[in-house]
Design a protein around this motif. Structure first.
Motif, short mmCIF file in Angstrom:
data_model
loop_
_atom_site.label_atom_id
_atom_site.label_comp_id
_atom_site.label_asym_id
_atom_site.label_seq_id
_atom_site.Cartn_x
_atom_site.Cartn_y
_atom_site.Cartn_z
N MET A 133 50.84 53.30 29.12
CA MET A 133 50.63 51.89 29.25
C MET A 133 49.70 51.77 30.67
O MET A 133 50.12 52.45 31.43
N LEU A 134 48.71 50.82 30.52
CA LEU A 134 47.99 50.64 31.59
C LEU A 134 47.83 48.99 31.54
O LEU A 134 47.09 48.67 30.46
N SER A 135 48.20 48.23 32.52
CA SER A 135 47.88 46.79 32.54
C SER A 135 47.09 46.32 33.70
O SER A 135 47.32 47.08 34.76
N LEU A 136 46.22 45.34 33.49
CA LEU A 136 45.46 44.95 34.59
C LEU A 136 45.39 43.34 34.49
O LEU A 136 45.37 42.81 33.44
N LEU A 137 45.29 42.92 35.71
CA LEU A 137 45.06 41.41 35.82
C LEU A 137 43.84 41.20 36.72
O LEU A 137 43.71 41.60 37.69
N VAL A 138 42.91 40.60 35.95
CA VAL A 138 41.40 40.34 36.57
C VAL A 138 41.53 38.76 36.81
O VAL A 138 41.64 38.12 36.06
N SER A 139 40.93 38.51 38.18
CA SER A 139 40.88 37.13 38.52
C SER A 139 39.52 36.78 39.46
O SER A 139 39.71 37.55 40.58
N ASN A 140 38.63 36.23 39.11
CA ASN A 140 37.64 35.64 40.16
C ASN A 140 38.30 34.42 40.67
O ASN A 140 38.37 33.44 40.13
N VAL A 141 38.80 34.71 42.00
CA VAL A 141 39.67 33.44 42.59
C VAL A 141 39.03 32.29 43.19
O VAL A 141 39.37 31.29 43.44
N LEU A 142 37.55 32.43 43.21
CA LEU A 142 36.79 31.34 43.84
C LEU A 142 37.02 31.17 45.49
O LEU A 142 38.08 30.69 45.63
N MET A 143 36.13 31.99 46.04
CA MET A 143 36.49 32.18 47.54
C MET A 143 36.92 30.90 48.21
O MET A 143 38.06 30.86 49.03
N TYR A 144 36.53 29.78 47.91
CA TYR A 144 36.97 28.44 48.45
C TYR A 144 38.27 27.97 48.17
O TYR A 144 38.68 26.92 48.58
N ASN A 145 38.80 28.36 47.21
CA ASN A 145 40.00 28.06 46.36
C ASN A 145 41.17 28.23 47.54
O ASN A 145 41.29 29.24 47.98
N LYS A 146 42.01 27.37 47.84
CA LYS A 146 43.02 27.42 48.71
C LYS A 146 44.46 27.60 48.01
O LYS A 146 45.58 27.51 48.75
N GLU A 147 44.43 27.35 46.88
CA GLU A 147 45.60 27.38 45.98
C GLU A 147 46.29 28.87 45.91
O GLU A 147 46.17 29.27 44.45
N HIS A 148 46.44 29.73 46.93
CA HIS A 148 46.74 31.20 46.59
C HIS A 148 47.88 31.30 46.07
O HIS A 148 48.42 32.21 45.17
N GLY A 149 48.99 30.38 46.19
CA GLY A 149 50.21 30.47 45.57
C GLY A 149 50.29 30.53 43.93
O GLY A 149 51.22 31.20 43.49
N LYS A 150 49.23 29.95 43.45
CA LYS A 150 49.31 29.95 41.88
C LYS A 150 49.06 31.35 41.42
O LYS A 150 49.59 31.93 40.54
N LEU A 151 48.17 32.01 42.08
CA LEU A 151 47.56 33.54 41.72
C LEU A 151 49.03 34.26 42.09
O LEU A 151 49.23 35.17 41.49
N ILE A 152 49.62 34.29 43.24
CA ILE A 152 50.92 34.93 43.56
C ILE A 152 51.76 34.76 42.56
O ILE A 152 52.29 35.91 41.97
N ALA A 153 52.13 33.60 41.94
CA ALA A 153 53.10 33.49 41.08
C ALA A 153 52.71 34.04 39.70
O ALA A 153 53.54 34.75 38.88
N LEU A 154 51.41 33.95 39.07
CA LEU A 154 50.82 34.86 38.22
C LEU A 154 51.19 36.29 38.18
O LEU A 154 51.64 36.88 37.21
N ILE A 155 50.86 36.65 39.38
CA ILE A 155 50.84 38.15 39.53
C ILE A 155 52.59 38.68 39.67
O ILE A 155 52.92 39.69 38.67
N GLN A 156 53.39 38.09 40.17
CA GLN A 156 54.64 38.23 40.04
C GLN A 156 55.11 38.14 38.86
O GLN A 156 56.14 38.81 38.31
N LYS A 157 54.94 37.14 37.87
CA LYS A 157 55.34 36.84 36.64
C LYS A 157 54.65 38.30 35.71
O LYS A 157 55.47 38.64 34.69
N GLN A 158 53.49 38.33 35.85
CA GLN A 158 52.91 39.17 34.73
C GLN A 158 53.25 40.91 35.21
O GLN A 158 53.20 41.65 34.42
N GLU A 159 53.56 40.86 36.45
CA GLU A 159 53.81 42.19 36.84
C GLU A 159 52.79 43.55 36.33
O GLU A 159 53.00 44.62 35.66
N PRO A 160 51.55 43.34 36.67
CA PRO A 160 50.46 44.31 36.21
C PRO A 160 50.44 45.57 37.01
O PRO A 160 51.05 45.52 38.17
N ASP A 161 49.86 46.30 36.41
CA ASP A 161 50.01 47.94 37.29
C ASP A 161 48.73 47.75 38.40
O ASP A 161 48.82 48.34 39.03
#
Length: 378
Positions: free
Chosen positions: A116-144
């Motif tokens: 298996m190979l899992s990927l999470l791809v995210s265009n974060v929007l550079m000026y976006n300050k809500e870093h915690g939401k993506l951190i939570a997603l990565i921790q939940k999905q646990e991609p490679d």
């Protein structure tokens, strides 16, 4: 007692009929303008809203047929043109519906986990300050693998609570909204950062080692879109996409390409990319997975893509929740199944397609050279 006007009475309201004619004409023109060979942004922009134009054409047809006169030649022509536009859009939309056959087969339920190979791809929007939401997603999905686009040094620092678990990385923090960060739990080798046509627009090529020992070629891309504030034409975007396709076509490895193409899945350029590279689109037969624009429901289309070679089958694909970016993140989990690769039909490029690809690359290089002479890429 007042009586509601009959539909025929509404015909005498010229403003209503004129409005319908304008909407119908726009739907027709916007549908067929992308067929022109022009790379100007005001032509290529109509590649994007296919679903929206399909809906507008249907609504215009129904209302025009109900409310407007149909005895004049121009009215009959408008109705026929709307029908043609609806059919044309439907033909192009169909492959992304569940009614169409899947280009990528479903992985077997007993597929080995080390394949298996899992990927999470995210265009974060550079000026976006809500870093915690993506951190939570990565921790939940646990991609490679995690791919961040539009990421700068602020994002690089802020994402450390999630990315510290990814020992292998390629970090390109930029302030121009074209930064890239690749984080991997799996070993990487030959990490290469290319600037194909612009000195400030990177792409990544590397190899990732699956848990079963197989090496997979991985590309990350994010070319400029054809909009007035970026590039007035799509020439460089199209050329970069096709150049990567040409590179992939010669690969002896299983291949995955991921990123924000700034192009929709059904455009001629993306189709050309598939034909030249031989890669598959896992959305075909499953859905659109519209990732942009996360802020406006009626203005959404698929800009973030993951393509792969026939060596893989699909275990899962999903659009993730909003992280306050203008893009939704995408998650995909692939199963390396080389013994069944011939069950899937690999796109092929004929002689004309190869000629078109060469022409697109040449035009993009000429545009890049012109920009350099004028100092636009400095």
């Amino acid at each position: 007692m007042s009586v509601a006007p009959k539909p025929s009475a509404l015909i005498r309201r010229p403003a209503l009929v004129i409005t319908l004619q304008a909407l119908a004409s726009f739907a027709i023109l916007a549908t067929f303008l992308p067929l022109l060979p022009s790379q100007e942004w005001y032509i290529r922009v109509f590649d994007y809203p296919r679903l929206q134009l399909f809906t507008l054409a249907i609504v215009s047809l129904l209302l025009y047929n109900w409310l407007a006169p149909k005895t004049r030649k121009r009215d009959k022509f408008l109705l026929v043109a709307l029908l043609v536009a609806i059919v044309y859009q439907a033909v192009n939309i169909y492959p992304y519906t569940f009614l169409a056959p899947k280009e990528v087969k479903d992985a077997a339920k007993d597929s080995p986990t080390d394949a298996m190979l899992s990927l999470l791809v995210s265009n974060v929007l550079m000026y976006n300050k809500e870093h915690g939401k993506l951190i939570a997603l990565i921790q939940k999905q646990e991609p490679d693998i995690v791919l961040l686009l539009e990421s700068d040094s602020v994002w690089q620092q802020a994402m450390q609570p999630a990315t510290k678990k990814f020992p292998y990385r390629v970090e390109i923090p930029l302030q121009n909204t074209y930064g890239m960060h690749l984080y991997s739990k799996l070993p990487l080798r030959q990490q290469k950062v290319d600037y194909l046509l612009d000195k400030d627009i990177p792409s990544i090529k590397t190899f990732v080692k699956l848990r079963n020992g197989v090496w997979v070629e991985l590309h990350v891309v994010h070319p400029k879109p054809p909009v007035p504030t970026e590039d007035a034409t799509s020439e460089k975007r199209d050329a970069e996409i096709v150049m990567i396709a040409r590179d992939i076509a010669n690969s002896k490895y299983p291949v995955v390409v991921a990123g924000d193409f700034n192009d929709v899945a059904w455009s001629r350029t993306t189709e050309l990319f598939q034909e030249v590279s031989g890669l598959l689109d896992p959305r075909l037969g499953r859905g659109f997975y519209n990732t942009f624009n996360a802020n406006y429901l009626i203005l959404r289309w698929p800009l973030d893509h993951v393509f792969h070679s026939t060596h893989f089958k699909l275990e899962s694909i999903k659009r993730l929740s909003n992280i306050e970016s203008d893009h939704f993140p995408m998650y995909i989990r692939l199963s390396f199944s080389p013994e069944n690769k011939y069950e899937q039909v690999e796109p092929e490029a004929d002689e004309q397609t190869q000629e078109d690809a060469s022409e697109i690359i040449e035009e993009g290089k000429e545009e890049a050279a012109e920009d350099k002479r004028e100092g636009k890429s400095e």
